[in-house]
Motif scaffolding. Sequence first.
Motif, short mmCIF file in Angstrom:
data_model
loop_
_atom_site.label_atom_id
_atom_site.label_comp_id
_atom_site.label_asym_id
_atom_site.label_seq_id
_atom_site.Cartn_x
_atom_site.Cartn_y
_atom_site.Cartn_z
N LEU A 184 13.64 40.48 -22.98
CA LEU A 184 13.55 40.21 -24.70
C LEU A 184 14.54 41.38 -25.62
O LEU A 184 14.80 40.55 -26.39
N VAL A 185 14.20 42.20 -25.16
CA VAL A 185 15.44 43.01 -25.91
C VAL A 185 16.81 42.35 -26.39
O VAL A 185 17.71 42.69 -27.32
N ILE A 239 17.65 39.14 -25.78
CA ILE A 239 17.27 38.30 -26.72
C ILE A 239 17.47 38.32 -28.50
O ILE A 239 18.23 38.40 -28.62
N VAL A 240 16.13 39.77 -28.44
CA VAL A 240 16.75 39.66 -29.84
C VAL A 240 17.56 40.79 -30.43
O VAL A 240 17.91 39.90 -31.28
N LEU A 241 18.01 41.50 -30.39
CA LEU A 241 19.58 42.48 -29.73
C LEU A 241 20.36 40.68 -30.67
O LEU A 241 21.05 41.42 -31.80
N TYR A 271 20.01 37.57 -31.11
CA TYR A 271 19.98 37.06 -32.25
C TYR A 271 19.70 37.93 -33.37
O TYR A 271 21.00 36.82 -34.42
N VAL A 272 19.81 38.87 -33.56
CA VAL A 272 19.70 39.66 -34.68
C VAL A 272 21.50 40.46 -35.14
O VAL A 272 21.64 39.80 -36.10
N LEU A 284 21.11 33.25 -35.32
CA LEU A 284 20.01 31.89 -34.24
C LEU A 284 20.61 30.36 -34.35
O LEU A 284 20.76 29.86 -34.55
N ALA A 323 22.73 34.51 -24.79
CA ALA A 323 21.33 36.02 -24.07
C ALA A 323 20.87 35.70 -22.53
O ALA A 323 20.59 36.23 -22.25
N VAL A 341 14.40 32.33 -25.21
CA VAL A 341 15.01 32.23 -26.16
C VAL A 341 14.62 31.52 -27.01
O VAL A 341 15.40 30.90 -28.12
N LEU A 377 11.92 31.96 -29.48
CA LEU A 377 12.94 32.79 -30.16
C LEU A 377 13.52 32.69 -31.49
O LEU A 377 12.93 32.38 -32.47
N GLY A 378 14.52 31.20 -31.09
CA GLY A 378 15.23 30.77 -32.10
C GLY A 378 16.20 29.85 -32.19
O GLY A 378 17.62 29.77 -33.49
#
Lengths: 212, 243
Positions: B98-99, B101-103, B105-106, B110, B118, B187, B190-191
């Motif tokens: 999760l970390v 993937i989020v990083l 994307y940030v 997206l 990711a 993934v 989230l995006g």
Amino acid sequence: MAALGLDLHVALKSVRGAQGEIHPVLRDIHLTVGLGEMVALIGPSGCGKTSLLRIAAGLDADFTGSRIWHGASAPRLGMVFQEPRLLAWRSVRQNILLAQPAPDPALADQLLARLDLAARAEAWPGTLSLGMARRVAIARALAVRPDLLLLDEAFASLDPDNVARIEALLAETWRDRPIATLLVTHDRAQAIRLADRVIDLAALSALSPADR
Amino acid sequence: MATRLLVAAALLLIWQAAAMLAQSRLLPSLLAVLQAMWAETRSGALLLNLAITMARVLVAFTISLSLGCAIGIAMGRWRGLDLALDTLVTMLLNLPALVLIVLIYVWFGLTETAAIAAVTLNKLPSTIITLREGARTLDPNLAEMAQSFAMPRLRALRHVVLPQLAPYILTAARSGLALIWKIVLVVELLGRSNGIGFQIQIYFQLFDVTLILAYTLAFLIVVQLIEWAALQPLERWAMQWRR
């Protein structure tokens, strides 16, 4: 110019033991194997026969001394290791073809037939007896049409019929073209029977034909 | 095979019986799920999203497996490289999916590339570790044999090295596929705005368990087909010399 063939001088070959201590294995060995000549290395196990053979093969460069091949080009090496070292995932025939610089199926099949392996050409090496696997390894080494043939206890675990078969094949190969051959064995009788020169590595003395 | 079918049939029967007993919207029966699957198939939504997700899975799988094999083998063979990358690989292995993937994307937006990256990065470390283990077990005697016969590099790779690594590559492939499709769904959730993961998020918000199960079942069937049609035949072919 020196005679054609392999000219080996090992001033010192040592190996590192488990505790990091250094053992000398070979010291001051001068060995020549002329093209068309068969030299047999004998001696008790542990006297450095295999080490010397690996140096002769060019597989071990970690020694002081020199390994020089006198010839037109680098020698093509035919090597028979102490263990067969076949690729278990390729057929017997493939094992031979893959070792050849360019696949020569006719020669491969001919050698397999000569060593009584034709029926097993498509078999997986894992299904062979050790004696058969050894014969495949010998066929593989001859299949590259070697200039330098190195045999490390190649006759171990073979029955007398097969030893005779291989000896005949080797004699024929030597007649066809000159090869520098180095045979490691502990069978003194065989060494004397096959070789032009027999070298007892333990005694570090070369026995001339007159001494036999 | 018969045993497997029997077990599968028994599981489905238990599901159907449980659903009939529970009579709850939150546990739809097998039949209801199959009906939903059929309806979604006819509308085209199921196949489209399945195709999109599978495409992401296959791209991420291919990249992470080939890259992971190359890096893993190199690390297994060269001690220096192993020391240099070891910490990084361990960190990446233990970083929560999760970390990562989020990083990504940030930092990268997206986008499709970010999504694939990711997923790939999540699978990469375990492939590297599996193949590094494999490369360490390579038989030095056979390498010496190849060297003594002056085998060309590519021939030695194909006939001497890769067959020894085949069990490790297959292990990495099988566990890789399992891990990758799980991460692809996260993934997507989230995006991305399509794919099975995205659909499941929608049906989660609607509390529509029937459709969630319909999409899951469709995916499980596809993954099982890949196992039967690709992985197992490949394994049999690579291991045929063993008895």
